[in-house]
Design an enzyme around this catalytic site. Structure first.
Site, PDB file in Angstrom:
ATOM      1  N   GLY A 163      39.117  14.281   9.089  1.00 32.91           N
ATOM      2  CA  GLY A 163      39.049  15.141  10.271  1.00 32.91           C
ATOM      3  C   GLY A 163      39.032  14.394  11.579  1.00 32.91           C
ATOM      4  CE1 TYR A 191      36.740  17.498  -4.922  1.00 35.92           C
ATOM      5  CE2 TYR A 191      38.498  19.110  -4.704  1.00 35.92           C
ATOM      6  CZ  TYR A 191      38.058  17.809  -4.652  1.00 35.92           C
ATOM      7  OH  TYR A 191      38.946  16.805  -4.325  1.00 35.92           O
ATOM      8  CB  SER A 201      40.925  12.345   3.501  1.00 37.87           C
ATOM      9  OG  SER A 201      40.131  12.500   4.647  1.00 37.87           O
ATOM     10  N   PRO A 202      44.387  13.213   4.650  1.00 38.46           N
ATOM     11  CG  PRO A 202      46.031  14.866   4.838  1.00 38.46           C
ATOM     12  CD  PRO A 202      44.804  14.503   4.051  1.00 38.46           C
ATOM     13  N   GLY A 251      41.085  14.327  16.641  1.00 39.62           N
ATOM     14  CA  GLY A 251      40.611  14.007  17.980  1.00 39.62           C
ATOM     15  C   GLY A 251      39.342  14.724  18.378  1.00 39.62           C
ATOM     16  CE  LYS A 252      36.850  18.060  13.152  1.00 39.73           C
ATOM     17  NZ  LYS A 252      36.919  19.284  12.319  1.00 39.73           N
TER      18      LYS A 252
END
Length: 323
Positions: A212, A53, A207-208, A216-217
């Site tokens: 992202g 990372y 990444s549950p 809903g974005k």
């Protein structure tokens, strides 16, 4: 916050963990510190990072906050090795030398003499699993890691590695498999979850929130400050901006509206009920995003909503899993 055992081990982790993939790149030291405070204040312990990372930058930032913002003994530290950067791009390296050298460098960046969980980040087709297993065993025997596991490996690799680590002399064992798992990605239910069940490993879900998308974005547009608009993360989100994903997101949004909750709360509450899941690792970019995820902890989904979400997101299963 609820703490759960990772598989059949004595390792306990918080139901929601904190991911650090964006740290030192999209998340600065002030936001990172606030995220750590929010996690611990809510009773959380698990912090997940990796040598890859930000090319070690995430571990360096996390290490600078341990002992100042939060005490080391308040955290369950998980780091990963096996993907290293070269002049020609990233290279998978799960060799004994590569894994142990990476672990030593991670410990130096984190400012600690051990991590609680050490994972091989990706399968390495050039290195025999026997060699990878020997490195994991050495990490535990030397005291540099308390538990070991793998990430992003197939079910047969999980089973084989578990067998290689199953020795009555030291009982190292395979503690965990860290896999992408959400309502938009249920592929691990075909073979990885059954393998984990068979060998006694627990599942950590990365990444549950479907990268992202399950917030809903992205239903109508791509927000300018979102990962999908980021030059280095747009490709990460793009696979879930599909018609199938939209149908799942619509179902989540509808359920959230009926429950008067947020879509991400419904997505996390659904995942918390899945077999063998010990923790959902939320890769929040900001402390506000993490706070939103933490509000899901008191949500118990009605069985009929769980069934509806199961149906709309069901993975395709056929031969040989179903015969």
């Amino acid at each position: 916050m609820e703490h759960r055992h990772v598989g059949r081990t004595g390792l306990r982790v918080s139901r929601i963990g904190l991911g650090t993939m964006t740290w030192s790149r999209d998340t600065d030291e002030h936001e990172a510190a606030e995220q750590l405070r929010e996690l611990v204040a809510a009773g959380g312990t698990l912090v997940d990072t990796s040598a890859s990372y930000a090319e070690g930058g995430a571990e360096e930032l996390l290490g600078s906050l341990i002992g100042t913002v939060v005490a080391r003994d308040e955290l369950v530290l998980c780091t990963k090795a096996g993907v290293r950067r070269t002049s020609t791009g990233p290279v998978v390296d799960a060799s004994r030398g590569g894994l142990l050298a990476s672990l030593d460098a991670s410990l130096a960046r984190l400012g600690t003499d051990h991590v609680d969980l050490f994972l091989v980040q990706s399968p390495d087709p050039r290195t025999p699993l026997e060699e990878t297993a020997s490195a994991l065993r050495q990490a535990v025997v030397s005291g540099r890691a308390r538990y070991v596991g793998v990430s992003n490996h197939a079910g047969w690799q999980v089973a084989l590695l578990a067998g290689l680590l199953d020795d009555v002399r030291d009982r190292v064992g395979l503690a965990a498999v860290e896999m992408e798992y959400s309502l938009l990605q249920r592929g691990i239910e075909r073979e990885v979850v059954p393998a984990a069940r068979a060998v006694g490993a627990g599942v950590l879900a990365w990444s549950p929130l479907g990268r992202g998308v399950l917030t809903g974005k992205y239903r109508r547009t791509v927000p300018a400050d979102s990962r999908a608009a980021s030059p280095h993360l747009a490709g990460f989100v793009q696979p879930y901006l599909t018609a199938h994903a939209s149908a799942v997101v619509d179902a989540v949004v509808m359920a959230a509206g009926g429950l008067q909750r947020q879509p991400l709360e419904v997505a996390l509450a659904w995942l918390a009920r899945r077999e063998r899941v010990a923790s959902a690792i939320v890769g929040a970019r900001t402390a506000a995003q993490l706070r939103g995820a933490l509000t899901s902890l008191d949500l118990e989904l009605p069985d009929e909503i769980v069934q509806a979400l199961d149906d709309v997101s069901a993975p395709v299963v056929g031969y040989p899993e179903r015969f």
